[in-house]
Design an enzyme around this catalytic site. Structure first.
Site, PDB file in Angstrom:
ATOM      1  N   ASP A 101      -3.618 -28.121 -11.754  1.00  0.00           N
ATOM      2  CA  ASP A 101      -3.889 -29.041 -12.492  1.00  0.00           C
ATOM      3  C   ASP A 101      -3.018 -30.338 -12.698  1.00  0.00           C
ATOM      4  O   ASP A 101      -1.715 -29.812 -12.410  1.00  0.00           O
ATOM      5  CB  ASP A 101      -4.486 -28.489 -14.012  1.00  0.00           C
ATOM      6  CG  ASP A 101      -5.578 -27.727 -13.751  1.00  0.00           C
ATOM      7  OD1 ASP A 101      -6.362 -27.759 -12.826  1.00  0.00           O
ATOM      8  OD2 ASP A 101      -5.809 -26.756 -14.815  1.00  0.00           O
TER       9      ASP A 101
HETATM   10  N1  URA Z   1      -5.474 -22.127 -13.632  1.00  0.00           N
HETATM   11  C1  URA Z   1      -5.581 -23.446 -14.221  1.00  0.00           C
HETATM   12  O1  URA Z   1      -6.375 -23.154 -15.150  1.00  0.00           O
HETATM   13  N2  URA Z   1      -5.148 -24.240 -13.919  1.00  0.00           N
HETATM   14  C2  URA Z   1      -4.369 -24.426 -13.052  1.00  0.00           C
HETATM   15  O2  URA Z   1      -3.477 -25.357 -12.515  1.00  0.00           O
HETATM   16  C3  URA Z   1      -4.077 -23.134 -12.045  1.00  0.00           C
HETATM   17  C4  URA Z   1      -4.805 -22.138 -12.429  1.00  0.00           C
END
Ligand code: URA
Length: 230
Positions: A101
């Protein structure tokens, strides 16, 4: 392949830079100075630039310590992407393996080896991913049990059992074996907690180099590549 393409593909410089180097006599092939950028060479030839041997590599592998605020994408019209952190002459065919993310930091493998990426991301590969998570509320033993039991998310997504280790009340280590969209955030959300910090520490055999500052990258070692491929 042409000598100038070989050198540019091996990241010695841009096509015009390496042509210039060749014309200036700085490049040798099998021990002799070569001044023709169009000379045909192959992986078996010994190519040297300024006395340094430039071995042929089919693929390139980088470990990035992704900073927050950057998209895991190859390009975006408005926002900076992880590839913007690489100089332009290295970017050819590179792509991130999987997605973090925008606000997640830590280990991201970036390569032009599509076959390896495909293998690591295949749902049935179940490559372990380990994260450090900070939460707004303390994590409980009940949460540990829910993670271990393979929880069902709000939209009905059924997850595999996951590891949750409490490091301190608001910091825990999470190990997942799949990679669903926003998975860790949604797992904590299902337990009534908000993730306020998320850092990926490892992916399969590849571990984030603790000496690599956020926003920086380095090439994987031969051993790291070998282990990822095995
Ligand atoms: N899980 C999430 O919620 N975000 C990420 O970036 C990676 C794994």
């Amino acid at each position: 392949m042409r000598l100038d393409k070989y050198l540019a593909d091996m990241h010695v410089g841009t096509r015009s830079e390496v042509k210039e180097q060749i014309r200036k006599g700085r490049v040798q092939v099998n021990g002799s100075v070569v001044k023709d950028p169009g000379l045909g060479v192959s992986a078996e030839d010994c190519v040297e630039a300024d006395g340094v041997q430039i071995g042929y590599q089919e693929h390139f592998y980088y470990m990035l310590n992704k900073p927050a605020g950057i998209l895991t994408a190859t390009e975006d019209r408005k926002q900076p992407t992880v590839l913007d952190l690489f100089p332009e002459n290295l970017r050819k065919n590179l792509a991130p393996v999987g997605r973090l993310d925008k606000d997640t930091v830590g280990l991201l493998l970036i390569t032009d080896d599509g076959a390896l990426a495909h293998r690591l991301l295949a749902p049935k590969s179940h490559v372990d991913k380990v994260y450090l998570a900070g939460t707004d509320l303390p994590v409980t033993d009940e949460d540990v049990k829910r993670f271990a039991g393979g929880m069902t998310l709000a939209d009905g997504t059924q997850l595999m059992p996951a590891g949750l280790e409490i490091l301190s009340p608001d910091r825990s280590r999470v190990t997942i074996h799949e990679g669903k969209f926003h998975q860790i955030k949604r797992m904590f959300e299902a337990c009534g907690k908000k993730v306020v910090y998320l850092k990926r520490l490892s992916m399969g055999t590849l571990t984030l180099d603790p000496t690599l500052p956020e926003g920086e990258w380095r090439e994987l070692t031969k051993e790291e590549v070998r282990m990822l491929r095995s």
